[in-house]
Design an enzyme around this catalytic site. Structure first.
Site, mmCIF file in Angstrom:
data_model
loop_
_atom_site.group_PDB
_atom_site.id
_atom_site.type_symbol
_atom_site.label_atom_id
_atom_site.label_comp_id
_atom_site.label_asym_id
_atom_site.label_seq_id
_atom_site.Cartn_x
_atom_site.Cartn_y
_atom_site.Cartn_z
ATOM 1 N N CYS A 77 -22.363 -7.921 -19.605
ATOM 2 C CA CYS A 77 -21.199 -8.123 -18.737
ATOM 3 C C CYS A 77 -20.120 -7.102 -19.093
ATOM 4 C CB CYS A 77 -20.632 -9.523 -18.913
ATOM 5 S SG CYS A 77 -21.638 -10.843 -18.217
ATOM 6 N N GLY A 112 0.788 -1.231 0.000
ATOM 7 C CA GLY A 112 0.000 0.000 0.000
ATOM 8 C C GLY A 112 0.817 1.276 0.000
ATOM 9 N N CYS A 172 -25.033 -13.449 -22.142
ATOM 10 C CA CYS A 172 -24.771 -14.766 -21.552
ATOM 11 C C CYS A 172 -25.735 -15.124 -20.428
ATOM 12 C CB CYS A 172 -23.331 -14.837 -21.039
ATOM 13 S SG CYS A 172 -23.012 -13.807 -19.592
ATOM 14 N N CYS A 230 -27.137 -10.328 -17.769
ATOM 15 C CA CYS A 230 -26.465 -9.978 -19.026
ATOM 16 C C CYS A 230 -27.327 -10.421 -20.205
ATOM 17 C CB CYS A 230 -25.091 -10.648 -19.075
ATOM 18 S SG CYS A 230 -24.236 -10.434 -20.666
ATOM 19 N N CYS A 249 -17.624 -13.101 -20.412
ATOM 20 C CA CYS A 249 -18.938 -13.252 -21.066
ATOM 21 C C CYS A 249 -18.836 -14.200 -22.262
ATOM 22 C CB CYS A 249 -19.440 -11.881 -21.511
ATOM 23 S SG CYS A 249 -21.136 -11.861 -22.123
#
Length: 284
Positions: free
Chosen positions: A268, A34, A247, A244, A274
């Site tokens: 997606c 970080g 799909c 979606c 997808c």
């Protein structure tokens, strides 16, 4: 493209000195999760702000046998992603894929793939603004002091004021997170949907900001906790009742598309995921 004839000159574009500088910064970034490590960002054959930080990290890591996937906002076929992939093909001759499971290095902007990453994979994120405290403090010197002293009171106050004004924390992307219980980090412009994928993940996450000359990292199995209050918990986007249109997935991050007749449909965001589902693949 003929991959046998692709690499010419220096492998993967950058000279050895530049790669060493980036790798040195990466080692320090992994050692201090970080923490933003400064490095000497090189000039690249595209303007700063278009992914030069992520590209420099990827070029410094590539080996001839690597398989690379590049996505831009989840899409394998966007102009930015396609041109970066061509750049890697021509300068390193590496294999390119759209399948997340096959890739050893995944470079991305704004999304983390839906398919879980493994411990043999590295995810490189392009970062436009690495400083998580920039919303509350414009001075670079002051933000460095705040990180050094773990003084994040103003960020907490910023989130509290959001709740007072709007009833909830309205940060939709770049949601601030605490890494390894120490540094507050900007996870890059990924949606909140992707933030939980950073927590205790198997893969190594590397973040590169070329314009700001900063690199930071999340090593595997590291705690990544979004900032939240006991009575206002962090939550991801809600796609209840939506799926979606390609799909049929109901468990992915969806892009909302406005159709010519004024109606709305959803697809997606991760186009590779997808496509695999449409081909008959099923997630574990």
């Amino acid at each position: 493209m003929d991959r046998e004839a692709a690499p010419r000159g220096t492998f993967a574009f950058l000279d050895d000195g530049a790669k060493k500088d980036v790798r040195r910064a990466l080692l320090k970034a992994v050692a201090i999760p970080g923490y933003q490590v400064p490095y000497g960002s090189r000039e690249m054959p595209l303007a700063r702000g278009w992914g030069t930080g992520g590209i420099q990290i990827t070029l410094s890591l590539l080996k001839p046998d690597d398989i690379v996937k590049v996505i831009d906002q989840g899409c394998d076929g966007s102009v930015n992603a396609v041109n970066i992939k061509k750049f890697y093909e021509r300068t390193a001759g590496v294999e390119i894929t759209t399948d997340t499971a096959l890739a050893t290095v995944v470079q991305t902007r704004h999304r983390i793939p839906e398919e879980p990453l493994t411990d043999r994979q590295i995810l490189v994120l392009q970062v436009p603004y690495p400083e998580a405290l920039r919303e509350v403090e414009p001075s670079e010197a002051q933000t460095r002091r705040m990180h050094a002293e773990a003084d994040y009171a103003r960020m907490w106050l910023h989130l509290y004021e959001d709740i007072v004004r709007f009833g909830e924390i309205r940060i939709s992307y770049r949601y601030p997170c605490t890494v390894n219980g120490r540094h507050v980090m900007d996870p890059s412009p990924i949606p909140r949907w992707d933030v939980p994928k950073l927590h205790m993940a198997d893969a190594l996450f590397l973040f590169g900001a070329g314009r700001e000359r900063r690199i930071y990292a999340i090593p595997p199995h590291t705690r990544v906790e979004p900032l939240e209050f006991e009575d206002h918990r962090f939550r991801v986007e809600d796609f209840s009742g939506k799926s979606c249109a390609r799909c049929g997935a109901t468990d992915t991050f969806l892009d909302e598309i406005l159709m010519p007749d004024g109606s709305q449909t959803h697809y997606c965001s991760d186009s590779g995921h997808c496509d695999k589902r449409r081909a008959g693949w099923k997630p574990c």
